[in-house]
Design a protein around this motif. Structure first.
Motif, PDB file in Angstrom:
ATOM      1  N   THR A   6      -0.891   9.965  10.522  1.00 31.49           N
ATOM      2  CA  THR A   6      -0.309  10.437  12.212  1.00 31.49           C
ATOM      3  C   THR A   6      -1.224   9.421  13.096  1.00 31.49           C
ATOM      4  OG1 THR A   6      -2.518  11.784  12.609  1.00 31.49           O
ATOM      5  CG2 THR A   6      -0.803  12.937  11.536  1.00 31.49           C
ATOM      6  N   THR A   7      -0.589   9.321  14.431  1.00 36.82           N
ATOM      7  CA  THR A   7      -0.930   8.346  15.410  1.00 36.82           C
ATOM      8  C   THR A   7      -2.165   9.241  15.923  1.00 36.82           C
ATOM      9  OG1 THR A   7       1.124   8.009  15.595  1.00 36.82           O
ATOM     10  CG2 THR A   7      -0.267   7.139  17.804  1.00 36.82           C
ATOM     11  N   ILE A   8      -3.322   8.647  16.330  1.00 40.49           N
ATOM     12  CA  ILE A   8      -4.506   8.486  17.023  1.00 40.49           C
ATOM     13  C   ILE A   8      -4.098   8.098  18.470  1.00 40.49           C
ATOM     14  CG2 ILE A   8      -6.511   8.171  16.739  1.00 40.49           C
ATOM     15  CD1 ILE A   8      -6.692   7.837  13.903  1.00 40.49           C
ATOM     16  N   LYS A   9      -4.607   8.730  19.187  1.00 38.68           N
ATOM     17  CA  LYS A   9      -4.595   8.315  20.533  1.00 38.68           C
ATOM     18  C   LYS A   9      -5.466   8.275  21.135  1.00 38.68           C
ATOM     19  CE  LYS A   9       0.153  10.027  21.558  1.00 38.68           C
ATOM     20  NZ  LYS A   9       1.093  10.850  22.433  1.00 38.68           N
ATOM     21  N   ILE A  10      -6.796   7.246  21.459  1.00 38.12           N
ATOM     22  CA  ILE A  10      -7.550   6.683  21.877  1.00 38.12           C
ATOM     23  C   ILE A  10      -7.939   6.370  23.489  1.00 38.12           C
ATOM     24  CG2 ILE A  10      -9.786   5.630  21.997  1.00 38.12           C
ATOM     25  CD1 ILE A  10      -8.800   5.534  18.461  1.00 38.12           C
ATOM     26  N   ALA A  11      -8.480   6.935  23.894  1.00 37.61           N
ATOM     27  CA  ALA A  11      -8.204   7.262  25.871  1.00 37.61           C
ATOM     28  C   ALA A  11      -9.758   5.876  25.902  1.00 37.61           C
ATOM     29  CB  ALA A  11      -8.196   7.698  26.538  1.00 37.61           C
ATOM     30  N   VAL A  12      -9.711   4.790  26.698  1.00 42.96           N
ATOM     31  CA  VAL A  12     -10.953   4.041  26.827  1.00 42.96           C
ATOM     32  C   VAL A  12     -10.997   4.400  28.739  1.00 42.96           C
ATOM     33  CG1 VAL A  12     -11.902   1.694  26.602  1.00 42.96           C
ATOM     34  CG2 VAL A  12     -10.082   3.016  24.838  1.00 42.96           C
ATOM     35  N   ILE A  13     -12.373   4.592  28.563  1.00 48.27           N
ATOM     36  CA  ILE A  13     -12.229   4.506  29.856  1.00 48.27           C
ATOM     37  C   ILE A  13     -13.233   3.351  31.039  1.00 48.27           C
ATOM     38  CG2 ILE A  13     -13.407   5.855  32.315  1.00 48.27           C
ATOM     39  CD1 ILE A  13     -10.813   7.444  30.948  1.00 48.27           C
ATOM     40  N   GLY A  14     -13.541   2.697  31.606  1.00 41.97           N
ATOM     41  CA  GLY A  14     -13.933   1.540  31.420  1.00 41.97           C
ATOM     42  C   GLY A  14     -12.577  -0.122  31.573  1.00 41.97           C
ATOM     43  N   GLY A  15     -13.006  -1.105  32.454  1.00 41.46           N
ATOM     44  CA  GLY A  15     -12.539  -2.307  32.050  1.00 41.46           C
ATOM     45  C   GLY A  15     -13.028  -3.469  32.000  1.00 41.46           C
ATOM     46  N   TRP A  36      -5.684   2.979  28.635  1.00 41.47           N
ATOM     47  CA  TRP A  36      -6.775   2.548  29.260  1.00 41.47           C
ATOM     48  C   TRP A  36      -6.703   2.320  30.051  1.00 41.47           C
ATOM     49  CZ3 TRP A  36      -7.639  -3.989  28.730  1.00 41.47           C
ATOM     50  CH2 TRP A  36      -8.620  -3.687  29.035  1.00 41.47           C
ATOM     51  N   TRP A  37      -7.887   3.154  31.062  1.00 35.42           N
ATOM     52  CA  TRP A  37      -7.936   3.538  32.369  1.00 35.42           C
ATOM     53  C   TRP A  37      -9.390   2.127  32.836  1.00 35.42           C
ATOM     54  CZ3 TRP A  37     -12.732   3.910  35.083  1.00 35.42           C
ATOM     55  CH2 TRP A  37     -12.695   4.084  36.959  1.00 35.42           C
ATOM     56  N   LEU A  38      -8.476   1.391  34.100  1.00 35.64           N
ATOM     57  CA  LEU A  38      -9.502   1.080  34.777  1.00 35.64           C
ATOM     58  C   LEU A  38      -9.455   0.157  35.977  1.00 35.64           C
ATOM     59  CD1 LEU A  38      -7.606  -1.278  32.233  1.00 35.64           C
ATOM     60  CD2 LEU A  38      -8.970  -3.005  33.149  1.00 35.64           C
ATOM     61  N   ARG A  39     -10.586   0.153  37.112  1.00 36.24           N
ATOM     62  CA  ARG A  39     -10.919   0.729  38.360  1.00 36.24           C
ATOM     63  C   ARG A  39     -10.188  -0.436  39.190  1.00 36.24           C
ATOM     64  NH1 ARG A  39     -15.117   3.140  40.649  1.00 36.24           N
ATOM     65  NH2 ARG A  39     -16.478   2.940  38.432  1.00 36.24           N
ATOM     66  N   ASN A  40      -9.888  -1.725  38.714  1.00 33.62           N
ATOM     67  CA  ASN A  40      -9.211  -2.795  39.113  1.00 33.62           C
ATOM     68  C   ASN A  40      -7.685  -2.172  39.267  1.00 33.62           C
ATOM     69  OD1 ASN A  40      -8.679  -5.054  40.287  1.00 33.62           O
ATOM     70  ND2 ASN A  40     -10.943  -5.903  40.283  1.00 33.62           N
ATOM     71  N   GLN A  41      -7.291  -2.572  40.562  1.00 30.91           N
ATOM     72  CA  GLN A  41      -5.652  -2.710  40.527  1.00 30.91           C
ATOM     73  C   GLN A  41      -5.075  -3.787  40.646  1.00 30.91           C
ATOM     74  OE1 GLN A  41      -2.878  -0.139  40.826  1.00 30.91           O
ATOM     75  NE2 GLN A  41      -2.183  -0.987  40.305  1.00 30.91           N
ATOM     76  N   ARG A  42      -5.688  -4.937  40.158  1.00 28.86           N
ATOM     77  CA  ARG A  42      -5.491  -6.540  39.774  1.00 28.86           C
ATOM     78  C   ARG A  42      -5.408  -6.657  38.361  1.00 28.86           C
ATOM     79  NH1 ARG A  42      -7.342 -11.316  38.528  1.00 28.86           N
ATOM     80  NH2 ARG A  42      -9.602 -10.204  39.508  1.00 28.86           N
TER      81      ARG A  42
END
Length: 336
Positions: A6-15, A36-42
């Motif tokens: 199966t496909t494993i989905k992994i969320a990563v918090i931090g840039g 992937w979540w990052l704080r910096n929009q740029r």
């Protein structure tokens, strides 16, 4: 939790650099998708267009087929099997402020943070369990002597994945194993987490003494005494049989104390050379976890009263504004 075929989905918090390195490792697996979540929009815009992090480990190319970037944490964790926390401990509550227990329900949470939640003075895994209702056996930590910069260069590295339950550690260790990273499971969640926090404080002490002009002989004595200090505290906080000479403990301490890539050693070196705390923080691009950990361990030890001469020396320098030279002069009389 079985992910066979199966496909494993992994969320990563931090840039930052460690988050980027972890994503590089995970992308070696064929059946992994990264959210992937990052704080910096740029940085978000840049990654979407050019497929690399412009601020950290910019030479690492990230597959657009495997890595999707999100502006909101709620979107990043949606549908994820694992959520990896890879932000500095000082910012973990702020980074997850929009998440509730419902958002993380049924997910395994992995801490890649080698620090304590400031003010609360608790482990990140404890905070996750308390605030989000994640069972301890569904949490794990990433530890071991593994700098992000060497992962980027694909130099052989070793990780320890620790949980209270072996299956959780074994599952995630398999995901973190690739041609240049060997990941091994451990069932010592709290011992590994506390040791990882303490080694950052010791690396600060090593940096301070190096900045003051002490040589390799003194550094060796400092680190060997520090291993005893870590063992005493970890035993007081979580008494059990553990091999502190293994890479999860001693290996992590050594690389953080001596490596050119150690931000805690660098921060300490600046303090030893005469920088004030705020001046050193402003000059560094990355967070030195040991600075915050020193205060947390100092507060915790008011209860346990373990003999921690190196930690207390660092606290005197960073938080009580004592002269580094005078404090280390006192400390060296206690080392054997």
């Amino acid at each position: 939790m079985s992910f066979l075929n199966t496909t494993i989905k992994i969320a990563v918090i931090g840039g930052g650099s460690w988050a980027t390195a972890l994503i590089k490792i995970l992308c070696e697996q064929n059946n992994v998708q990264i959210r992937w979540w990052l704080r910096n929009q740029r940085d978000i815009d840049h990654i979407r267009k050019f497929h690399h992090n412009p601020s950290y480990l910019s030479d690492v190319v990230l597959s657009p087929k495997k890595v999707k970037v999100f502006e909101k944490t709620t979107d990043a964790v949606k549908g994820a099997d694992y959520v990896i926390l890879a932000v500095p401990a000082a910012f973990v509550r702020e980074s997850l402020q929009h998440l509730t227990a419902k958002h993380l329900q049924g997910k395994r949470v992995v801490s890649a943070i080698k620090g304590m939640v400031p003010d609360l003075n608790i482990l990140v895994t404890e905070w996750v369990s308390n605030d989000f209702g994640i069972p301890p056996e569904e949490t794990c930590v990433i530890a071991g002597p593994c700098h992000a910069e060497e992962v980027a260069l694909e130099k052989q590295s070793y990780l320890s994945i620790a949980s209270t339950e072996c299956p959780t550690a074994e599952d995630f260790a398999a995901l973190m194993t690739c041609r240049y990273v060997a990941a091994n499971p451990l069932d010592d969640l709290y011992g590994v987490e506390y040791a990882a926090i303490m080694k950052n404080i010791i690396a600060l002490a090593c940096g301070i003494t190096h900045g003051l002009g002490y040589g390799d002989n003194f550094q060796a004595v400092l680190v060997s005494n520090a291993m005893q200090e870590i063992g005493n505290l970890v035993t007081a906080l979580d008494a059990r049989e553990r091999n502190l000479s293994s890479s999860a403990y001693l290996g992590d301490l050594l690389v953080t104390s001596y490596s050119q890539f150690s931000r805690n050693r660098l921060f300490g070196n600046m303090i030893g050379r005469g920088y004030g705390v705020k001046a050193a923080q402003l000059e560094m691009k990355m967070i030195a976890e040991g600075y915050y950990a020193t205060k947390s361990i100092h507060e915790i030890n008011k209860i346990h009263q373990v003999n921690l001469p190196i930690t207390e020396a660092v606290h005197r320098i960073l938080y009580e504004e004592n002269s580094p030279a005078a404090v280390i002069d006192d400390l060296k009389k206690l080392l054997k």
